[in-house]
Motif scaffolding. Structure first.
Motif, short mmCIF file in Angstrom:
data_model
loop_
_atom_site.label_atom_id
_atom_site.label_comp_id
_atom_site.label_asym_id
_atom_site.label_seq_id
_atom_site.Cartn_x
_atom_site.Cartn_y
_atom_site.Cartn_z
N LEU A 1 0.82 -1.22 0.00
CA LEU A 1 0.00 0.00 0.00
C LEU A 1 0.85 1.27 0.00
N TYR A 2 2.18 1.10 0.07
CA TYR A 2 3.05 2.28 0.16
C TYR A 2 3.02 3.11 -1.12
N VAL A 3 2.86 4.42 -0.98
CA VAL A 3 3.06 5.34 -2.10
C VAL A 3 3.88 6.53 -1.61
N PHE A 4 4.67 7.08 -2.50
CA PHE A 4 5.42 8.29 -2.15
C PHE A 4 4.87 9.42 -2.99
N ASP A 5 3.91 10.16 -2.43
CA ASP A 5 3.27 11.19 -3.23
C ASP A 5 3.35 12.57 -2.56
N ARG A 6 4.23 12.65 -1.57
CA ARG A 6 4.40 13.91 -0.84
C ARG A 6 4.61 15.11 -1.73
N LEU A 7 5.32 14.89 -2.85
CA LEU A 7 5.70 16.03 -3.68
C LEU A 7 4.84 16.14 -4.94
N LYS A 8 3.74 15.40 -4.96
CA LYS A 8 2.79 15.56 -6.06
C LYS A 8 1.73 16.55 -5.60
N SER A 9 1.37 17.48 -6.50
CA SER A 9 0.38 18.47 -6.05
C SER A 9 -1.02 17.87 -6.06
N LYS A 10 -1.25 16.86 -6.93
CA LYS A 10 -2.54 16.14 -6.88
C LYS A 10 -2.27 14.69 -6.56
N LYS A 11 -2.84 14.20 -5.49
CA LYS A 11 -2.62 12.80 -5.12
C LYS A 11 -3.81 11.98 -5.60
N ASP A 12 -3.52 10.81 -6.24
CA ASP A 12 -4.69 10.00 -6.62
C ASP A 12 -5.00 8.97 -5.54
N GLU A 13 -5.92 9.36 -4.69
CA GLU A 13 -6.30 8.50 -3.58
C GLU A 13 -7.40 7.53 -4.01
N ALA A 14 -7.28 6.28 -3.53
CA ALA A 14 -8.33 5.30 -3.82
C ALA A 14 -9.62 5.82 -3.20
N ARG A 15 -10.73 5.59 -3.91
CA ARG A 15 -12.00 6.14 -3.44
C ARG A 15 -12.42 5.49 -2.12
N ARG A 16 -12.29 4.20 -2.09
CA ARG A 16 -12.59 3.48 -0.85
C ARG A 16 -11.37 2.63 -0.47
N PRO A 17 -10.39 3.26 0.19
CA PRO A 17 -9.14 2.55 0.46
C PRO A 17 -9.31 1.48 1.54
N LEU A 18 -8.46 0.49 1.47
CA LEU A 18 -8.45 -0.58 2.47
C LEU A 18 -8.00 0.01 3.81
N ARG A 19 -8.77 -0.25 4.86
CA ARG A 19 -8.48 0.36 6.15
C ARG A 19 -8.15 -0.67 7.22
N LYS A 20 -8.72 -1.88 7.08
CA LYS A 20 -8.58 -2.82 8.19
C LYS A 20 -8.45 -4.25 7.67
N MET A 21 -7.45 -4.95 8.17
CA MET A 21 -7.27 -6.35 7.82
C MET A 21 -7.31 -7.20 9.09
N VAL A 22 -8.07 -8.26 9.00
CA VAL A 22 -8.11 -9.22 10.11
C VAL A 22 -7.52 -10.52 9.59
N PHE A 23 -6.49 -11.01 10.24
CA PHE A 23 -5.91 -12.28 9.80
C PHE A 23 -6.39 -13.38 10.73
N ASN A 24 -6.85 -14.44 10.10
CA ASN A 24 -7.38 -15.52 10.91
C ASN A 24 -6.29 -16.53 11.27
N VAL A 25 -6.34 -17.02 12.49
CA VAL A 25 -5.41 -18.07 12.91
C VAL A 25 -6.23 -19.32 13.25
N PRO A 26 -5.59 -20.51 13.15
CA PRO A 26 -6.35 -21.76 13.23
C PRO A 26 -7.12 -21.96 14.55
N THR A 27 -6.47 -21.69 15.69
CA THR A 27 -7.16 -21.97 16.95
C THR A 27 -7.00 -20.79 17.91
N ARG A 28 -7.81 -20.79 18.96
CA ARG A 28 -7.73 -19.70 19.94
C ARG A 28 -6.36 -19.65 20.62
N ARG A 29 -5.74 -20.83 20.71
CA ARG A 29 -4.40 -20.88 21.32
C ARG A 29 -3.36 -20.08 20.52
N ASP A 30 -3.64 -19.88 19.24
CA ASP A 30 -2.68 -19.15 18.39
C ASP A 30 -2.84 -17.64 18.49
#
Ligand code: BES
Ligand code: MN
Ligand code: ZN
Length: 501
Positions: free
Chosen positions: A137-166
């Motif tokens: 997801l990294y972009v380097f657009d600090r020095l661009k006067s117009k940034k093309d931002e995704a309209r609905r950007p990804l904000r949250k990822m949940v990674f599943n693990v096999p068991t509660r012990r993990d």
């Protein structure tokens, strides 16, 4: 971006998207199977019709799958089940992230962290999923006067693990992944900065900001006068042709409560390398703004260290200068007296990295280091030898070299060792000085390291040549953040070793 881990079954998730794997040929992973069952064969029907073969990196986005609570299901091809290795795992994840980011799911529950990856555990899979997501997801657009931002950007990822012990392992992995990714981002940001902004002074100021983040960090900046007072004439000579004078930032991190010997990291920080009087050809010369990536990676690693609050003492040196042609510039033929007292005949002003590093490496003797690692975009020859995939590793101490190779293997940040035999030292002979800064065409990476080895006799030392790995050229031009993952892993392993003892 937010991350968490969870242990749940796919049919119970109520999310914008749930991500599950499909193996080749058209074989459902265990979780995909569960979804197939509750949707009464909806997914297997699609596969039978040929919509997805399961080849690695293929994707198919489904909406409103019958009886599934999540709005979307993203099927991701994982290749042949038995062949799924680390590299493929990362590729599959990148593909997943870019698809999610492009198709409007702002959050997702991802089951790919449960796939079986040869020789890797849950910790590894979750940590690398976090690192890959942020890398992607990294972009380097600090020095661009117009940034093309995704309209609905990804904000949250949940990674599943096999068991509660993990779960607790998964949480630790997220924490580590986030710290390393933050270090990588810091490294990329300063590296990508243009050389008219990212000057030696700018690099030094970035280092100073670290001290504001943490009470365990103090920073000292050495300018031309201080460098001269220490006799660092070789370092000074390289910077003499530029109006942006040299700065050496010394970052001290005191994480161990005792006064144990510090681990020292030294980074080459040429904010621009024109070659000097031995001017480089014009093609792709802009990329020589990346000649400070060694310093940037040391800087990024220190960010990760601060975030992880590692119980170690570390000294990090950013050796910054700009190599320019000018009336006042140093020239081929000059003989320099280094801080060590050894004299060097300059045969090519473009072999400047070693001239900066040699004085920095002598300077760090005063810290009585446990070990020293320098990181440098040192030789074009390293790109010829190893390409863009592996960092060159050279060391005067076998156990240290093996420790670094282990860290490299665990972090997926590849390195390969080259020999540092004395046989190569002869190539540096000079008729007029103790030795020259040029080793000829053969084995350029090794002779550069041989040069440095003449300044590192007092401690255990390793040299990382990142000329091929620090940035990408072409349409994806940009810093990679390497070798922050390797260095941080090395330090994490050091902490674990301490605790074992
Ligand atoms: N910064 C360059 C090395 C470099 C070149 C890294 C291209 C990545 C891509 C270094 O200062 C340099 O110019 N090295 C010379 C050494 C030579 C003159 C012995 C080189 O590699 O050509
Ligand atoms: Mn150069
Ligand atoms: Zn250089």
């Amino acid at each position: 971006m937010e991350f968490s881990v969870k242990s749940g079954s796919p049919e119970k998730q109520r999310s914008a998207c749930i991500v599950v794997g499909v193996y080749e040929p058209r074989r459902l992973s265990a979780v995909a199977e569960q979804l197939d069952k509750i949707s009464e064969g909806y997914i297997s029907n699609l596969l039978r019709r040929g919509d997805l073969e399961g080849k690695s990196g293929q994707t198919l986005l489904l909406h409103h799958v019958p009886n599934v609570l999540s709005e979307r299901v993203l099927l991701v091809g994982c290749g042949k089940e038995r062949e799924l290795d680390e590299r493929q795992y990362r590729q599959i994840l990148s593909k997943t992230i870019s698809t999610l980011n492009d198709t409007g799911s702002m959050e997702a529950v991802c089951f790919l962290s449960e796939l079986h990856v040869k020789g890797r555990d849950t910790y590894w899979k979750v940590r690398h999923a976090v690192e890959t997501t942020l890398d992607c997801l990294y972009v380097f657009d600090r020095l661009k006067s117009k940034k093309d931002e995704a309209r609905r950007p990804l904000r949250k990822m949940v990674f599943n693990v096999p068991t509660r012990r993990d779960l607790s392992i998964g949480e630790k992995a997220v924490e580590h992944g986030l710290a390393i990714a933050a270090g990588i981002k810091q490294c990329k940001d300063v590296s990508n900065m243009p050389p008219n902004i990212c000057t030696p002074q700018y690099l030094a100021e970035q280092a100073q900001l670290l001290a504001e983040h943490s009470s365990k960090v103090s920073v000292e900046i050495l300018g031309p006068e201080e460098l001269a007072a220490h006799g660092m004439n070789s370092y000074l000579a390289v910077g003499r042709g530029s109006i942006n004078g040299p700065r050496m930032a010394v970052i001290k991190y005191s994480g161990a409560d005792n006064d144990s010997a510090p681990i020292v990291l030294v980074g080459k920080g040429l904010t621009f390398d024109s070659g000097g009087i031995s001017l480089k050809p014009g093609e792709a010369m802009d990329e020589m703004k990346y000649d400070m990536c060694g310093a940037a990676s040391v800087f990024g690693t220190m960010h990760a260290v601060v975030n992880l609050n590692l119980p170690l003492n570390i000294v990090a040196v950013l050796a910054a200068a700009e190599n320019m042609p000018d009336a006042n510039a140093y020239r081929p033929g000059d003989i320099l007296t280094t801080m060590s007292g050894q004299t060097v005949e300059v045969l090519n002003t473009d072999a400047e990295g070693r001239l900066v590093l040699c004085d920095a490496l002598t300077y760090v003797e005063r810290f009585d280091p446990e070990l020293v690692i320098d990181v440098a975009t040192l030789t074009g020859a390293c790109v010829v030898a190893l390409g863009k995939h592996a960092t060159g590793l050279l060391s005067n101490h076998n156990p240290l070299a093996h420790e670094i190779l282990n860290a490299s293997e665990q972090s997926g940040d590849r390195a390969w060792r080259l020999p540092l035999w004395d046989d190569y030292q002869d190539q540096l002979e000079s008729p007029f000085a103790d030795f020259s800064n040029l080793g000829g065409r053969a084995a350029g990476t090794i002779t550069a390291a041989c040069f440095l080895s003449r300044f590192t006799r007092k401690y255990n030392w390793a040299h990382l040549d990142i000329a091929g790995t620090a940035w990408r050229s072409g349409k994806d031009k940009g810093a990679t953040g390497r070798p922050v993952p390797m260095l941080t892993q090395f330090l994490i392993n050091r902490v674990a070793q301490q605790q074992d003892n």
